[in-house]
Design a protein around this motif. Structure first.
Motif, mmCIF file in Angstrom:
data_model
loop_
_atom_site.group_PDB
_atom_site.id
_atom_site.type_symbol
_atom_site.label_atom_id
_atom_site.label_comp_id
_atom_site.label_asym_id
_atom_site.label_seq_id
_atom_site.Cartn_x
_atom_site.Cartn_y
_atom_site.Cartn_z
ATOM 1 N N ILE A 6 45.604 42.039 25.114
ATOM 2 C CA ILE A 6 46.533 41.913 26.233
ATOM 3 C C ILE A 6 45.813 42.372 27.501
ATOM 4 O O ILE A 6 45.229 43.454 27.539
ATOM 5 N N PHE A 7 45.868 41.542 28.531
ATOM 6 C CA PHE A 7 45.331 41.881 29.843
ATOM 7 C C PHE A 7 46.506 42.085 30.783
ATOM 8 O O PHE A 7 47.361 41.202 30.896
ATOM 9 N N GLU A 8 46.562 43.237 31.440
ATOM 10 C CA GLU A 8 47.595 43.500 32.437
ATOM 11 C C GLU A 8 46.904 43.708 33.777
ATOM 12 O O GLU A 8 45.914 44.454 33.869
ATOM 13 N N LEU A 9 47.429 43.060 34.808
ATOM 14 C CA LEU A 9 46.804 43.080 36.126
ATOM 15 C C LEU A 9 47.791 43.591 37.162
ATOM 16 O O LEU A 9 48.946 43.161 37.190
ATOM 17 N N THR A 10 47.303 44.474 38.022
ATOM 18 C CA THR A 10 48.118 45.027 39.092
ATOM 19 C C THR A 10 47.321 44.954 40.383
ATOM 20 O O THR A 10 46.179 45.434 40.437
ATOM 21 N N ALA A 11 47.920 44.372 41.415
ATOM 22 C CA ALA A 11 47.266 44.334 42.722
ATOM 23 C C ALA A 11 47.302 45.721 43.345
ATOM 24 O O ALA A 11 48.344 46.381 43.346
ATOM 25 N N VAL A 12 46.154 46.159 43.842
ATOM 26 C CA VAL A 12 46.034 47.442 44.529
ATOM 27 C C VAL A 12 45.256 47.171 45.819
ATOM 28 O O VAL A 12 44.033 47.033 45.782
ATOM 29 N N SER B 238 43.750 46.152 33.029
ATOM 30 C CA SER B 238 43.849 46.905 31.780
ATOM 31 C C SER B 238 43.715 45.906 30.637
ATOM 32 O O SER B 238 44.432 44.903 30.586
ATOM 33 N N ARG B 239 42.773 46.184 29.733
ATOM 34 C CA ARG B 239 42.551 45.316 28.571
ATOM 35 C C ARG B 239 42.823 46.147 27.318
ATOM 36 O O ARG B 239 42.150 47.143 27.068
ATOM 37 N N THR B 240 43.819 45.721 26.543
ATOM 38 C CA THR B 240 44.202 46.445 25.337
ATOM 39 C C THR B 240 43.947 45.577 24.113
ATOM 40 O O THR B 240 44.329 44.405 24.083
#
Length: 157
Positions: free
Chosen positions: A94-100, A107-109
């Motif tokens: 699972i890849f989760e992406l957050t704009a900062v 995040s790669r889980t």
């Protein structure tokens, strides 16, 4: 069935949409993978969508791993995931992406469903090998995407 997981996080100085495009296109994963890897779409379509399947062939030293990968999550530009199964067990990434600001937190889980023997092997052998490889792969993805952004900002393509 025992489970195991690993999570890795990095900041990439690239727009969230560019990072999502890179991780959601499984055929491009070989460009930043540490080991020899080929991924090809099955079923005659290259459109990324939930349910789309891919054939994966990885070479790690003298070992080879063949798997069918299935996209499980495609929520542009924040989340992408796929499942697979090979001789190491069943797994999901699972890849989760957050704009900062102008960057993206990625995040790669990895989540594994393993037999008791595979769980033991995971902790004794796979973890010490897979962890450094996963960190290096993320570093290569980061460098690749940041290089593209730098070239674009300097008028080169």
């Amino acid at each position: 069935m025992p489970t195991a997981s690993m999570q890795f996080v990095t900041m990439i100085n690239a727009p969230q949409t560019a990072v999502f495009t890179a991780v959601a296109d499984l055929t491009q994963h070989p460009n930043w993978a540490v080991n020899t890897l080929t991924i090809t779409p099955l079923g005659g379509t290259s459109e990324v969508a939930v349910g789309q399947q891919y054939a994966s062939h990885a070479e790690v030293g003298s070992l080879t791993f063949d798997a069918t990968l299935t996209v499980t999550v495609h929520m542009s530009p924040t989340r992408f995931g796929f499942k697979g199964e090979d001789s190491t067990g069943q797994y999901e990434q699972i890849f989760e992406l957050t704009a900062v600001n102008q960057a993206t937190k990625l995040s790669r889980t990895f989540q594994f469903d393993l037999s008791a023997k595979q769980w033991l092997m995971f902790h004794l052998l796979y973890w010490p090998v897979r962890r450094p490889a996963a960190l290096k792969a993320l570093a290569q993805l980061k460098a690749r995407l940041e290089r593209k952004v730098s070239l674009k900002n300097h008028g080169k393509t």
